[in-house]
Design a protein around this motif. Structure first.
Motif, PDB file in Angstrom:
ATOM      1  N   GLN A  90      -5.301 -12.171   3.571  1.00  0.00           N
ATOM      2  CA  GLN A  90      -5.603 -10.762   3.829  1.00  0.00           C
ATOM      3  C   GLN A  90      -6.930 -10.381   3.166  1.00  0.00           C
ATOM      4  N   GLY A 134      -5.904  -5.668   0.538  1.00  0.00           N
ATOM      5  CA  GLY A 134      -4.576  -5.063   0.622  1.00  0.00           C
ATOM      6  C   GLY A 134      -3.670  -5.661  -0.418  1.00  0.00           C
ATOM      7  N   ARG A 135      -2.389  -5.463  -0.236  1.00  0.00           N
ATOM      8  CA  ARG A 135      -1.430  -5.833  -1.274  1.00  0.00           C
ATOM      9  C   ARG A 135      -1.197  -7.329  -1.416  1.00  0.00           C
ATOM     10  N   ARG A 137      -7.289  -8.943   8.616  1.00  0.00           N
ATOM     11  CA  ARG A 137      -6.198  -7.958   8.522  1.00  0.00           C
ATOM     12  C   ARG A 137      -4.888  -8.737   8.524  1.00  0.00           C
ATOM     13  N   ASP A 138      -3.936  -8.319   7.741  1.00  0.00           N
ATOM     14  CA  ASP A 138      -2.711  -9.127   7.638  1.00  0.00           C
ATOM     15  C   ASP A 138      -1.985  -9.289   8.970  1.00  0.00           C
ATOM     16  N   ASP A 139      -2.037  -8.253   9.807  1.00  0.00           N
ATOM     17  CA  ASP A 139      -1.341  -8.315  11.105  1.00  0.00           C
ATOM     18  C   ASP A 139      -1.895  -9.413  12.015  1.00  0.00           C
ATOM     19  N   GLY A 152       3.000 -11.569   4.739  1.00  0.00           N
ATOM     20  CA  GLY A 152       4.330 -11.094   4.373  1.00  0.00           C
ATOM     21  C   GLY A 152       5.344 -11.494   5.446  1.00  0.00           C
ATOM     22  N   ASN A 171       7.745  -9.822   6.421  1.00  0.00           N
ATOM     23  CA  ASN A 171       7.982  -8.646   7.265  1.00  0.00           C
ATOM     24  C   ASN A 171       7.081  -8.658   8.499  1.00  0.00           C
ATOM     25  N   LYS A 180       6.774  -9.217  -3.284  1.00  0.00           N
ATOM     26  CA  LYS A 180       8.171  -8.985  -2.929  1.00  0.00           C
ATOM     27  C   LYS A 180       8.377  -7.508  -2.616  1.00  0.00           C
ATOM     28  N   ILE A 182       8.209  -0.017   4.246  1.00  0.00           N
ATOM     29  CA  ILE A 182       8.178  -0.949   3.115  1.00  0.00           C
ATOM     30  C   ILE A 182       8.349  -0.196   1.803  1.00  0.00           C
ATOM     31  N   SER A 234       8.800  -0.884  -2.534  1.00  0.00           N
ATOM     32  CA  SER A 234       8.957  -1.836  -3.654  1.00  0.00           C
ATOM     33  C   SER A 234       9.613  -1.128  -4.825  1.00  0.00           C
TER      34      SER A 234
HETATM   35  P1  ATP Z   1      -4.200  -4.579   6.574  1.00  0.00           P
HETATM   36  O1  ATP Z   1      -5.326  -3.647   6.399  1.00  0.00           O
HETATM   37  O2  ATP Z   1      -4.592  -5.989   6.186  1.00  0.00           O
HETATM   38  O3  ATP Z   1      -3.536  -4.517   7.914  1.00  0.00           O
HETATM   39  P2  ATP Z   1      -1.801  -3.268   5.580  1.00  0.00           P
HETATM   40  O4  ATP Z   1      -2.155  -1.876   5.170  1.00  0.00           O
HETATM   41  O5  ATP Z   1      -1.131  -3.509   6.880  1.00  0.00           O
HETATM   42  O6  ATP Z   1      -3.125  -4.159   5.461  1.00  0.00           O
HETATM   43  P3  ATP Z   1      -0.671  -3.733   2.932  1.00  0.00           P
HETATM   44  O7  ATP Z   1      -0.182  -2.385   2.596  1.00  0.00           O
HETATM   45  O8  ATP Z   1      -1.879  -4.248   2.227  1.00  0.00           O
HETATM   46  O9  ATP Z   1      -0.853  -3.932   4.509  1.00  0.00           O
HETATM   47  O10 ATP Z   1       0.539  -4.733   2.708  1.00  0.00           O
HETATM   48  C1  ATP Z   1       0.433  -6.098   3.033  1.00  0.00           C
HETATM   49  C2  ATP Z   1       1.776  -6.755   2.810  1.00  0.00           C
HETATM   50  O11 ATP Z   1       2.093  -6.709   1.427  1.00  0.00           O
HETATM   51  C3  ATP Z   1       2.951  -6.064   3.506  1.00  0.00           C
HETATM   52  O12 ATP Z   1       3.094  -6.492   4.833  1.00  0.00           O
HETATM   53  C4  ATP Z   1       4.110  -6.493   2.639  1.00  0.00           C
HETATM   54  O13 ATP Z   1       4.528  -7.807   2.958  1.00  0.00           O
HETATM   55  C5  ATP Z   1       3.490  -6.500   1.255  1.00  0.00           C
HETATM   56  N1  ATP Z   1       3.697  -5.205   0.575  1.00  0.00           N
HETATM   57  C6  ATP Z   1       3.502  -3.987   1.057  1.00  0.00           C
HETATM   58  N2  ATP Z   1       3.776  -3.027   0.173  1.00  0.00           N
HETATM   59  C7  ATP Z   1       4.153  -3.665  -0.942  1.00  0.00           C
HETATM   60  C8  ATP Z   1       4.540  -3.232  -2.239  1.00  0.00           C
HETATM   61  N3  ATP Z   1       4.612  -1.965  -2.553  1.00  0.00           N
HETATM   62  N4  ATP Z   1       4.832  -4.172  -3.141  1.00  0.00           N
HETATM   63  C9  ATP Z   1       4.766  -5.469  -2.840  1.00  0.00           C
HETATM   64  N5  ATP Z   1       4.401  -5.931  -1.636  1.00  0.00           N
HETATM   65  C10 ATP Z   1       4.101  -5.062  -0.693  1.00  0.00           C
END
Ligand code: ATP
Ligand code: MG
Length: 283
Positions: free
Chosen positions: A7, A10-11, A49-51, A68, A70, A89, A156, A158
């Motif tokens: 990614q 992001g997270r 981007r993770d998607d 992830g 998910n 997680k 989502i 945590s």
């Molecule tokens: P992108 O811009 O890459 O599409 P995004 O906004 O879709 O990013 P993020 O919020 O960065 O995604 O989250 C990426 C992944 O991290 C999630 O799909 C999930 O697996 C994990 N994740 C999300 N929220 C948390 C959290 N609060 N704690 C731990 N892991 C999380």
């Protein structure tokens, strides 16, 4: 050269990069670049981007990736999964406004539920015999009830603090997730070999994260009792101390059993207990 997709921001980003670095793989990390090459391992990193990561790996644009569960399962790409990595997680949960009375999942019949995970949610609702309207949105899901867009959300979680600050309560857990390593199924022999090397290093890092090195002093007549509490990789190392009648025992303990073992060791007469982190562990 093996190509890994992680990614961009992001997270998952920080821990994904950390894992690669802990494997001794060096690279120049520039937030402006979309691609970097390691300087000491045949690995190229793509920042996405993770998607998009599961699709790129399925198409072979990237050979492996970190994403992830998910997202992986939502996109129907679980066949790419190789192994769980133990970070990021989180859970996908259903939440309703705090003031609502909620007695069980059947309360959601006929309700509007906002989510970014329509497939995971639909599977859960079907499994529980609930018919609800799924409203798919790509972000800011937690504000949907307060603006009148939905009766409930599936998002989502945590720690749960985002839900609380938006006046929501978690009522059902739909899916448990963590970061996973995924791989294209048709890697050539050369790439498979690099992947094996990488996995060997990942396993050494993961093993070390769960384990602690423990050193303690014990009176000689208690060595047997204390050794039985310390399984170690093979068995504990026992060295005589300068002081007559005492020995130093060294071993490895699992982080999960750590506090319980420490108590038992003290009760058995151990003294001067030191617990130190392990960087890598090859067994
Ligand atoms: P992108 O811009 O890459 O599409 P995004 O906004 O879709 O990013 P993020 O919020 O960065 O995604 O989250 C990426 C992944 O991290 C999630 O799909 C999930 O697996 C994990 N994740 C999300 N929220 C948390 C959290 N609060 N704690 C731990 N892991 C999380
Ligand atoms: Mg995303």
């Amino acid at each position: 050269m093996l190509r890994i997709a992680i990614q961009k921001s992001g997270r998952l980003s920080e821990d994904s990069l950390k894992l690669i670095k802990e494997c001794g793989i060096s690279f120049v990390n520039s937030s402006l670049k979309l691609k970097t090459e390691s300087t000491n391992f045949p690995l190229e990193i793509l920042y996405l981007r993770d998607d998009d990561i599961p699709g790129y790996v399925a198409d072979g644009v990237a050979d492996i990736g970190i994403v992830g569960e998910n997202v992986l399962v939502e996109e129907g790409m679980q066949h790419l999964a190789m192994e769980q990595l133990g970070f990021s997680k989180c859970r996908l949960s259903l939440a309703v406004p705090k003031a609502d009375t909620y007695t069980g999942v059947s309360d959601l019949n006929g309700k509007n539920i906002a989510t970014s995970y329509p497939n995971l949610l639909q599977a859960y609702l079907t499994e529980n015999g609930v018919e609800a309207h799924i409203h798919t949105i790509s972000g800011s899901v937690e504000i949907a009830p307060s603006i009148g867009l939905a009766d409930a959300i599936c998002d989502i979680v945590s720690s749960g603090s985002t839900l609380i600050s938006n006046g929501l309560k978690e009522v059902e857990r739909v899916f448990k997730s963590q970061a996973v390593l995924i791989a294209n199924k048709e890697l050539n022999a050369e790439k498979r070999q690099i992947l094996e090397k990488l996995l060997f290093r990942i396993h050494a890092v993961q093993r070390a994260q769960r384990a602690k090195y423990i050193l303690l002093n014990a009176p000689n007549d208690k060595i047997e009792e204390i050794s039985a509490l310390l399984p170690g990789v093979k068995s504990p190392t026992i060295l005589p101390l300068a002081e007559e009648g005492w020995s130093s025992l060294h071993s490895v303990v699992n982080e999960d059993d750590f506090w319980e073992i420490i108590e038992k060791l003290k009760d058995a007469g151990a003294q001067g207990i030191l617990v130190v982190p392990i960087e890598k562990m090859i067994i």
